[in-house]
Design a protein around this motif. Structure first.
Motif, PDB file in Angstrom:
ATOM      1  N   ILE A  34       2.156 -54.111  10.921  1.00  0.00           N
ATOM      2  CA  ILE A  34       1.354 -54.873  10.531  1.00  0.00           C
ATOM      3  C   ILE A  34      -0.153 -54.135  10.234  1.00  0.00           C
ATOM      4  CG2 ILE A  34       2.212 -56.519  11.754  1.00  0.00           C
ATOM      5  CD1 ILE A  34      -0.176 -56.334  13.736  1.00  0.00           C
ATOM      6  N   PHE A  35      -0.336 -52.726  10.347  1.00  0.00           N
ATOM      7  CA  PHE A  35      -1.542 -52.081   9.952  1.00  0.00           C
ATOM      8  C   PHE A  35      -1.301 -51.108   8.821  1.00  0.00           C
ATOM      9  CE2 PHE A  35      -1.068 -52.340  14.642  1.00  0.00           C
ATOM     10  CZ  PHE A  35      -2.461 -52.843  14.990  1.00  0.00           C
ATOM     11  N   ALA A  36      -0.139 -51.352   8.201  1.00  0.00           N
ATOM     12  CA  ALA A  36       0.120 -50.424   6.825  1.00  0.00           C
ATOM     13  C   ALA A  36      -0.022 -51.172   5.753  1.00  0.00           C
ATOM     14  CB  ALA A  36       1.679 -49.659   7.231  1.00  0.00           C
ATOM     15  N   ASP A  37      -0.204 -50.369   4.640  1.00  0.00           N
ATOM     16  CA  ASP A  37      -0.495 -50.593   3.402  1.00  0.00           C
ATOM     17  C   ASP A  37       0.816 -50.159   2.695  1.00  0.00           C
ATOM     18  OD1 ASP A  37      -0.677 -51.484   0.542  1.00  0.00           O
ATOM     19  OD2 ASP A  37      -2.422 -50.471   0.074  1.00  0.00           O
ATOM     20  N   ASP A  38       2.227 -50.466   3.034  1.00  0.00           N
ATOM     21  CA  ASP A  38       3.383 -50.135   2.558  1.00  0.00           C
ATOM     22  C   ASP A  38       3.904 -50.907   1.599  1.00  0.00           C
ATOM     23  OD1 ASP A  38       4.247 -52.206   4.125  1.00  0.00           O
ATOM     24  OD2 ASP A  38       4.848 -50.927   5.762  1.00  0.00           O
ATOM     25  N   ASP A  39       5.193 -50.357   1.211  1.00  0.00           N
ATOM     26  CA  ASP A  39       5.993 -51.232   0.200  1.00  0.00           C
ATOM     27  C   ASP A  39       6.239 -52.949   0.635  1.00  0.00           C
ATOM     28  OD1 ASP A  39       6.373 -49.090  -1.257  1.00  0.00           O
ATOM     29  OD2 ASP A  39       8.174 -48.737  -0.607  1.00  0.00           O
ATOM     30  N   ASN A  40       6.409 -53.236   1.886  1.00  0.00           N
ATOM     31  CA  ASN A  40       6.586 -54.705   2.091  1.00  0.00           C
ATOM     32  C   ASN A  40       5.245 -55.313   1.979  1.00  0.00           C
ATOM     33  OD1 ASN A  40       9.192 -54.721   2.933  1.00  0.00           O
ATOM     34  ND2 ASN A  40       8.885 -53.707   4.925  1.00  0.00           N
ATOM     35  N   PHE A  41       4.221 -54.547   2.420  1.00  0.00           N
ATOM     36  CA  PHE A  41       2.762 -55.266   2.254  1.00  0.00           C
ATOM     37  C   PHE A  41       2.488 -55.515   0.795  1.00  0.00           C
ATOM     38  CE2 PHE A  41      -1.825 -55.240   1.348  1.00  0.00           C
ATOM     39  CZ  PHE A  41      -2.164 -56.119   2.419  1.00  0.00           C
ATOM     40  N   GLU A  42       2.875 -54.529  -0.134  1.00  0.00           N
ATOM     41  CA  GLU A  42       2.597 -54.689  -1.616  1.00  0.00           C
ATOM     42  C   GLU A  42       3.427 -55.797  -1.978  1.00  0.00           C
ATOM     43  OE1 GLU A  42       0.246 -53.493  -3.286  1.00  0.00           O
ATOM     44  OE2 GLU A  42      -0.482 -52.380  -1.611  1.00  0.00           O
ATOM     45  N   LYS A  43       4.774 -56.010  -1.482  1.00  0.00           N
ATOM     46  CA  LYS A  43       5.502 -56.993  -2.118  1.00  0.00           C
ATOM     47  C   LYS A  43       5.216 -58.231  -1.727  1.00  0.00           C
ATOM     48  CE  LYS A  43      10.413 -58.830  -0.997  1.00  0.00           C
ATOM     49  NZ  LYS A  43      11.487 -58.277  -0.468  1.00  0.00           N
ATOM     50  N   TYR A  44       4.685 -58.503  -0.622  1.00  0.00           N
ATOM     51  CA  TYR A  44       4.166 -59.850  -0.122  1.00  0.00           C
ATOM     52  C   TYR A  44       2.636 -60.269  -0.371  1.00  0.00           C
ATOM     53  CZ  TYR A  44       8.876 -60.461   2.389  1.00  0.00           C
ATOM     54  OH  TYR A  44       9.901 -60.774   2.431  1.00  0.00           O
ATOM     55  N   PHE A  45       2.094 -59.392  -0.186  1.00  0.00           N
ATOM     56  CA  PHE A  45       0.464 -59.394  -0.039  1.00  0.00           C
ATOM     57  C   PHE A  45      -0.187 -58.839  -1.258  1.00  0.00           C
ATOM     58  CE2 PHE A  45       2.403 -59.468   4.152  1.00  0.00           C
ATOM     59  CZ  PHE A  45       2.099 -60.725   4.662  1.00  0.00           C
ATOM     60  N   GLY A  46       0.403 -58.060  -2.232  1.00  0.00           N
ATOM     61  CA  GLY A  46      -0.261 -57.225  -3.235  1.00  0.00           C
ATOM     62  C   GLY A  46      -1.460 -58.246  -3.940  1.00  0.00           C
ATOM     63  N   HIS A  47      -1.090 -59.256  -4.085  1.00  0.00           N
ATOM     64  CA  HIS A  47      -2.208 -60.193  -5.023  1.00  0.00           C
ATOM     65  C   HIS A  47      -3.324 -60.197  -4.043  1.00  0.00           C
ATOM     66  CE1 HIS A  47      -3.716 -63.659  -6.911  1.00  0.00           C
ATOM     67  NE2 HIS A  47      -3.746 -64.533  -5.589  1.00  0.00           N
ATOM     68  N   PHE A  48      -3.274 -60.145  -2.668  1.00  0.00           N
ATOM     69  CA  PHE A  48      -4.614 -60.324  -1.749  1.00  0.00           C
ATOM     70  C   PHE A  48      -5.369 -58.956  -1.926  1.00  0.00           C
ATOM     71  CE2 PHE A  48      -1.868 -63.806  -0.395  1.00  0.00           C
ATOM     72  CZ  PHE A  48      -2.601 -64.700  -0.432  1.00  0.00           C
ATOM     73  N   ASN A  49      -4.639 -57.940  -2.106  1.00  0.00           N
ATOM     74  CA  ASN A  49      -5.124 -56.489  -2.143  1.00  0.00           C
ATOM     75  C   ASN A  49      -6.043 -56.635  -3.638  1.00  0.00           C
ATOM     76  OD1 ASN A  49      -5.662 -53.927  -2.268  1.00  0.00           O
ATOM     77  ND2 ASN A  49      -3.675 -53.209  -1.544  1.00  0.00           N
ATOM     78  N   ILE A  50      -5.494 -56.964  -4.586  1.00  0.00           N
ATOM     79  CA  ILE A  50      -6.156 -56.961  -5.823  1.00  0.00           C
ATOM     80  C   ILE A  50      -7.357 -57.941  -5.814  1.00  0.00           C
ATOM     81  CG2 ILE A  50      -5.938 -57.704  -8.224  1.00  0.00           C
ATOM     82  CD1 ILE A  50      -3.267 -57.142  -7.998  1.00  0.00           C
ATOM     83  N   LEU A  51      -7.324 -59.156  -5.266  1.00  0.00           N
ATOM     84  CA  LEU A  51      -8.436 -59.956  -5.096  1.00  0.00           C
ATOM     85  C   LEU A  51      -9.573 -59.729  -4.336  1.00  0.00           C
ATOM     86  CD1 LEU A  51      -6.685 -63.673  -5.332  1.00  0.00           C
ATOM     87  CD2 LEU A  51      -8.205 -62.452  -7.062  1.00  0.00           C
ATOM     88  N   TYR A  52      -8.912 -59.199  -2.995  1.00  0.00           N
ATOM     89  CA  TYR A  52      -9.877 -59.180  -1.880  1.00  0.00           C
ATOM     90  C   TYR A  52     -10.057 -57.544  -1.360  1.00  0.00           C
ATOM     91  CZ  TYR A  52      -9.768 -64.341  -2.061  1.00  0.00           C
ATOM     92  OH  TYR A  52      -9.918 -65.520  -2.694  1.00  0.00           O
ATOM     93  N   GLY A  53      -9.185 -56.833  -1.883  1.00  0.00           N
ATOM     94  CA  GLY A  53      -9.292 -55.484  -1.131  1.00  0.00           C
ATOM     95  C   GLY A  53      -8.397 -55.557   0.290  1.00  0.00           C
ATOM     96  N   ILE A  54      -7.735 -56.450   0.627  1.00  0.00           N
ATOM     97  CA  ILE A  54      -6.981 -56.500   1.701  1.00  0.00           C
ATOM     98  C   ILE A  54      -6.086 -55.435   1.705  1.00  0.00           C
ATOM     99  CG2 ILE A  54      -5.734 -57.927   3.219  1.00  0.00           C
ATOM    100  CD1 ILE A  54      -7.139 -60.377   2.352  1.00  0.00           C
ATOM    101  N   ASN A  55      -5.884 -54.693   2.574  1.00  0.00           N
ATOM    102  CA  ASN A  55      -4.664 -53.409   2.681  1.00  0.00           C
ATOM    103  C   ASN A  55      -3.796 -53.324   3.773  1.00  0.00           C
ATOM    104  OD1 ASN A  55      -6.367 -52.210   4.319  1.00  0.00           O
ATOM    105  ND2 ASN A  55      -7.430 -50.919   2.523  1.00  0.00           N
ATOM    106  N   SER A  56      -3.682 -54.513   4.615  1.00  0.00           N
ATOM    107  CA  SER A  56      -2.835 -54.491   5.806  1.00  0.00           C
ATOM    108  C   SER A  56      -2.790 -55.983   6.276  1.00  0.00           C
ATOM    109  CB  SER A  56      -3.473 -53.622   6.887  1.00  0.00           C
ATOM    110  OG  SER A  56      -4.533 -54.406   7.603  1.00  0.00           O
ATOM    111  N   LEU A  57      -1.721 -56.245   6.693  1.00  0.00           N
ATOM    112  CA  LEU A  57      -1.181 -57.507   7.176  1.00  0.00           C
ATOM    113  C   LEU A  57      -2.726 -57.985   8.282  1.00  0.00           C
ATOM    114  CD1 LEU A  57       2.028 -59.173   8.255  1.00  0.00           C
ATOM    115  CD2 LEU A  57       0.183 -59.434   9.663  1.00  0.00           C
ATOM    116  N   ILE A  58      -2.805 -57.481   9.182  1.00  0.00           N
ATOM    117  CA  ILE A  58      -3.790 -57.730  10.290  1.00  0.00           C
ATOM    118  C   ILE A  58      -5.180 -57.833   9.699  1.00  0.00           C
ATOM    119  CG2 ILE A  58      -4.202 -55.349  11.089  1.00  0.00           C
ATOM    120  CD1 ILE A  58      -3.650 -58.485  13.220  1.00  0.00           C
ATOM    121  N   GLN A  59      -5.436 -57.076   8.457  1.00  0.00           N
ATOM    122  CA  GLN A  59      -6.836 -57.118   8.094  1.00  0.00           C
ATOM    123  C   GLN A  59      -6.838 -58.635   7.650  1.00  0.00           C
ATOM    124  OE1 GLN A  59      -7.735 -54.469   4.842  1.00  0.00           O
ATOM    125  NE2 GLN A  59      -9.652 -55.260   4.624  1.00  0.00           N
ATOM    126  N   GLY A  60      -5.720 -58.963   7.002  1.00  0.00           N
ATOM    127  CA  GLY A  60      -5.945 -60.310   6.100  1.00  0.00           C
ATOM    128  C   GLY A  60      -5.802 -61.307   7.052  1.00  0.00           C
TER     129      GLY A  60
END
Length: 228
Positions: A34-60
């Motif tokens: 839940i702390f990593a910006d890995d392939d699974n994070f990009e698959k499920y949460f990449g949109h939020f990385n682009i919009l808000y700079g969120i790069n881990s599940l726990i951060q989000g």
């Protein structure tokens, strides 16, 4: 290490019950970080990385983002950790280690993976709630805590192995309270599995403790080899 594996296997064999405690290290061993910006994070949460700079599940989870988007993020968390989850070999091996013994689980992992792998929901205390709508201090959470207290009281004078899985050395939520409990219960033993740099055992329980440093999956395999 072989000697320590044999010692732990003997302790488990001779025990009346296991008190399993688990945190992020167990999830990481499963492949869920839940702390990593890995392939699974990009698959499920990449949109939020682009919009808000969120790069881990726990951060989000704790990010201050607009309510509709945060609700969508939490739906994705549920999908990733729970809806799309497939049982893992890590938990299959843990069930083999537990075997027919009584047990109780105390975990800060909010992913419900113990339940999803067939561990009894009535023997689990999710100390920080979970992502399936179990809130801290709710009546359901209070019942979990009561069942945990009952387990400790039931086995206070019995042989119990407190089996710690992937809990950080400085953890005050689970690790320190359970080490203190072991120090007050002379028939209990403490076994910790973690990476070498996260191993920590309180001096007052050192004589009744064994550390198994390294990868949890590998250690589980070594313990099960001792069954053969």
């Amino acid at each position: 290490m072989n000697t320590k594996i044999k010692e732990v296997k003997h302790l488990i064999d001779q025990s009346d019950a296991l008190l399993i405690s688990a945190s992020n290290g167990l999830s990481i061993a499963e492949g869920y970080n839940i702390f990593a910006d890995d392939d699974n994070f990009e698959k499920y949460f990449g949109h939020f990385n682009i919009l808000y700079g969120i790069n881990s599940l726990i951060q989000g989870v704790f990010a201050q983002i607009p309510t509709p988007d945060h609700q969508e993020f939490m739906r994705k968390v549920h999908q990733y950790l729970i809806d799309d989850y497939q049982k893992t070999e890590i938990f299959a091996m843990l069930k083999q280690i537990v075997d027919q013994k009584d047990y109780f689980v105390v975990t800060s992992n909010a992913d419900t993976h113990f339940q999803l792998n067939g561990f009894d929901p009535g023997k689990i205390f999710e100390i920080e709630g979970n992502f399936d709508q179990l809130e801290m201090q709710s009546p359901q959470w209070q019942k979990q805590k009561q069942r945990f207290d009952q387990f400790v009281n039931q086995y206070a004078d019995k042989k119990v192995v407190q089996l710690e899985l992937g809990i950080g050395s400085r953890n005050k939520l689970i690790k320190q309270p359970l080490m203190k409990a072991v120090s007050q219960l002379p028939s209990w033993n403490y076994v910790t599995l973690n990476m070498a740099n996260e191993i920590m055992i309180a001096p007052e329980i050192e004589s009744r403790s064994i550390a198994l440093p390294g990868d949890i999956e590998t250690t589980f395999k070594d313990l099960l080899k001792e069954n053969k």
